[in-house]
Motif scaffolding. Structure first.
Motif, PDB file in Angstrom:
ATOM      1  N   ARG A 163     -32.445 -52.165  -6.715  1.00  0.00           N
ATOM      2  CA  ARG A 163     -32.127 -53.568  -6.908  1.00  0.00           C
ATOM      3  C   ARG A 163     -31.115 -53.959  -5.848  1.00  0.00           C
ATOM      4  O   ARG A 163     -30.655 -53.128  -5.085  1.00  0.00           O
ATOM      5  N   GLY A 164     -30.880 -55.271  -5.777  1.00  0.00           N
ATOM      6  CA  GLY A 164     -29.984 -55.764  -4.729  1.00  0.00           C
ATOM      7  C   GLY A 164     -30.803 -56.323  -3.581  1.00  0.00           C
ATOM      8  O   GLY A 164     -31.817 -55.730  -3.188  1.00  0.00           O
ATOM      9  N   ALA A 165     -30.390 -57.454  -3.050  1.00  0.00           N
ATOM     10  CA  ALA A 165     -31.212 -58.176  -2.063  1.00  0.00           C
ATOM     11  C   ALA A 165     -31.656 -57.305  -0.891  1.00  0.00           C
ATOM     12  O   ALA A 165     -32.857 -57.205  -0.585  1.00  0.00           O
ATOM     13  N   ARG A 220     -39.812 -59.846  -8.197  1.00  0.00           N
ATOM     14  CA  ARG A 220     -38.560 -60.539  -8.514  1.00  0.00           C
ATOM     15  C   ARG A 220     -38.458 -61.780  -7.621  1.00  0.00           C
ATOM     16  O   ARG A 220     -38.742 -61.713  -6.440  1.00  0.00           O
ATOM     17  N   ASN A 253     -22.988 -55.682  -8.176  1.00  0.00           N
ATOM     18  CA  ASN A 253     -22.947 -54.615  -7.170  1.00  0.00           C
ATOM     19  C   ASN A 253     -23.607 -55.130  -5.908  1.00  0.00           C
ATOM     20  O   ASN A 253     -24.831 -55.306  -5.865  1.00  0.00           O
ATOM     21  N   GLN A 255     -24.063 -53.828 -13.568  1.00  0.00           N
ATOM     22  CA  GLN A 255     -24.122 -53.251 -12.215  1.00  0.00           C
ATOM     23  C   GLN A 255     -22.717 -52.890 -11.714  1.00  0.00           C
ATOM     24  O   GLN A 255     -22.533 -51.928 -10.984  1.00  0.00           O
ATOM     25  N   THR A 313     -24.870 -61.954  -2.115  1.00  0.00           N
ATOM     26  CA  THR A 313     -25.761 -63.068  -2.441  1.00  0.00           C
ATOM     27  C   THR A 313     -27.198 -62.593  -2.299  1.00  0.00           C
ATOM     28  O   THR A 313     -27.518 -61.719  -1.504  1.00  0.00           O
ATOM     29  N   ASP A 314     -28.042 -63.187  -3.088  1.00  0.00           N
ATOM     30  CA  ASP A 314     -29.472 -62.860  -3.047  1.00  0.00           C
ATOM     31  C   ASP A 314     -30.250 -63.879  -2.244  1.00  0.00           C
ATOM     32  O   ASP A 314     -31.391 -63.610  -1.849  1.00  0.00           O
ATOM     33  N   ASN A 327     -26.313 -65.905  -6.502  1.00  0.00           N
ATOM     34  CA  ASN A 327     -25.861 -64.538  -6.732  1.00  0.00           C
ATOM     35  C   ASN A 327     -25.891 -64.255  -8.224  1.00  0.00           C
ATOM     36  O   ASN A 327     -26.224 -65.120  -9.046  1.00  0.00           O
ATOM     37  N   LYS A 328     -25.521 -63.038  -8.587  1.00  0.00           N
ATOM     38  CA  LYS A 328     -25.567 -62.637  -9.996  1.00  0.00           C
ATOM     39  C   LYS A 328     -24.863 -63.643 -10.899  1.00  0.00           C
ATOM     40  O   LYS A 328     -23.803 -64.157 -10.549  1.00  0.00           O
TER      41      LYS A 328
END
Ligand SMILES: CSC[C@H]1O[C@H](OP(=O)(O)O)[C@H](O)[C@@H]1O
Length: 371
Positions: A54-56, A95, A170, A208, A248-249, A259-260
């Protein structure tokens, strides 16, 4: 970065079986460090959707490697390109919020299309997947160097006293291929001998921060304190936070930051307490076409059971325990959007800029023809 002193990344091609991609299955951290073999596009899609990875940045790299696996599978398919297209759609559906996913898929599709026959297409797909991963790691390393200047300036102003940094979720090396985005400046400052301490938001509901950021920082020897998500404002009011850095995603060309969930509230508290609020990102996370993040950025809604239950490791298995009444529904918004006006600056691989269109395009002029 290192785990138990041994250098590693979050995703790589198996050293002896090049048709296998290996990932750190983050669902088991911090209790167990498990490497998972991914041999099919379907299993890569599951790994992204179910947050093994996970994570951009890492979602983008996983999508890149997923298209390499797709090219391997397509060789045996009746129609190479249509198999690739169906794999693209499967990976894209995993996602919605992190723009890196679509960015990596499009980059792979464009690169593979230049191949004349199957074996050449497979070679291109493998090289492109590795290039995406290597670029992600290098961009994050450079984000660390640029962000180091912000931390060093605060340290100097504090006569070398500890710089207290708050981060949410995270956005560490576990969210990328290496270094991380929000954590890269922290690691760079720590390694440069600057006294830093990190307040780590646990980041409900997937934790996270508690499970991943705390583990990462501990592995690197960075002093940190885990806090509940709602404590950040209190610490800011009492002068215990000098700087907020998040990842940021997806960030629009006008500087709005997805972001989250909970990031927006941290930005509001930082603004109210005149605390610098920086967002760290590689340029693969810019969405050049979107101008209004609040109305345009898709916000992922995940399984409500991530809220109604908590997961933990029990007798070597991940167990889920209900914490709310069965009759109480839950709404699980996984991201929110922080408007550019609350962002002090963006830390990118090319330097630091204000969160506005002109500053972003000055640093990334190639973005002009994409907007
Ligand atoms: C900037 S990548 C890290 C980013 O991704 C996290 O979301 P998730 O764990 O659901 O993939 C969170 O938004 C982090 O800031």
């Amino acid at each position: 970065m290192k785990v138990n002193g041994k250098p590693t990344r979050t995703i790589w091609i198996h050293s002896e079986c090049p048709e296998i991609v290996q990932i750190i299955d983050q669902r088991w951290l911090p209790h167990q460090y498990i490497v998972e073999d991914i041999g099919t596009v379907e299993s890569m899609a599951i790994a992204i959707r179910d947050m093994h990875v996970r994570g951009a940045g890492l979602i983008g790299a996983a999508a890149g490697y997923g298209m390499y696996l797709a090219a391997l599978e397509a060789k045996a398919a009746t129609d190479f390109d249509s198999h690739l297209d169906s794999c693209y759609a499967l990976l894209e559906s995993t996602r919605p919020t992190a723009v890196n996913l679509a960015w990596a898929l499009d980059r792979q599709l464009q690169a593979i299309s230049k191949g004349r026959e199957a074996d050449e297409k497979i070679r291109i797909a493998m090289n492109t997947a590795c290039a995406i991963a290597d670029e992600d790691a290098d961009f994050c390393r450079r984000i660390g160097q640029h962000g180091l200047s912000i931390i060093r300036e605060i340290s100097t102003a504090k006569n070398g006293d500890t710089v207290n940094i708050l981060t949410h979720c995270n956005a560490g090396w576990l969210a990328f291929v290496d270094y991380g985005s929000a954590t890269a400046p922290i690691y760079a400052a720590h390694d440069a001998g600057i006294m830093v301490h990190v307040y780590v938001d646990e980041t409900r509901p997937r934790n996270q921060g508690a499970a991943l950021t705390a583990w990462e920082l501990g592995q690197h020897g960075v002093p940190h304190t885990l806090i509940v998500d709602n404590a950040g404002g209190h610490l800011m009011q009492h002068g215990m936070i000098d700087l907020v850095i998040t990842g940021t995603d997806r960030t629009t060309v006008t500087g709005d930051v997805a972001n989250k969930i909970g990031t927006y509230l941290k930005a509001l508290a930082a603004k109210d307490n005149t605390i610098p609020f920086y967002v760290a990102l590689p340029s693969s996370t810019f969405d050049w076409k979107m101008k209004n993040g609040l109305s345009e950025i898709p916000i992922e809604q995940r399984n409500p059971e991530e809220i109604t239950h908590v997961e933990g490791l029990c007798d070597g298995k991940i167990k889920s325990v209900r914490i709310s009444p069965t009759g109480s529904p839950a709404a699980n918004y996984a991201f929110d959007v922080t408007p550019a006006r609350l962002v002090t600056g963006l830390i990118t691989e090319r330097g630091i800029c204000r969160a506005d269109r002109e500053s972003i395009l000055q640093l990334f002029p190639e973005g002009r023809h994409k907007t």
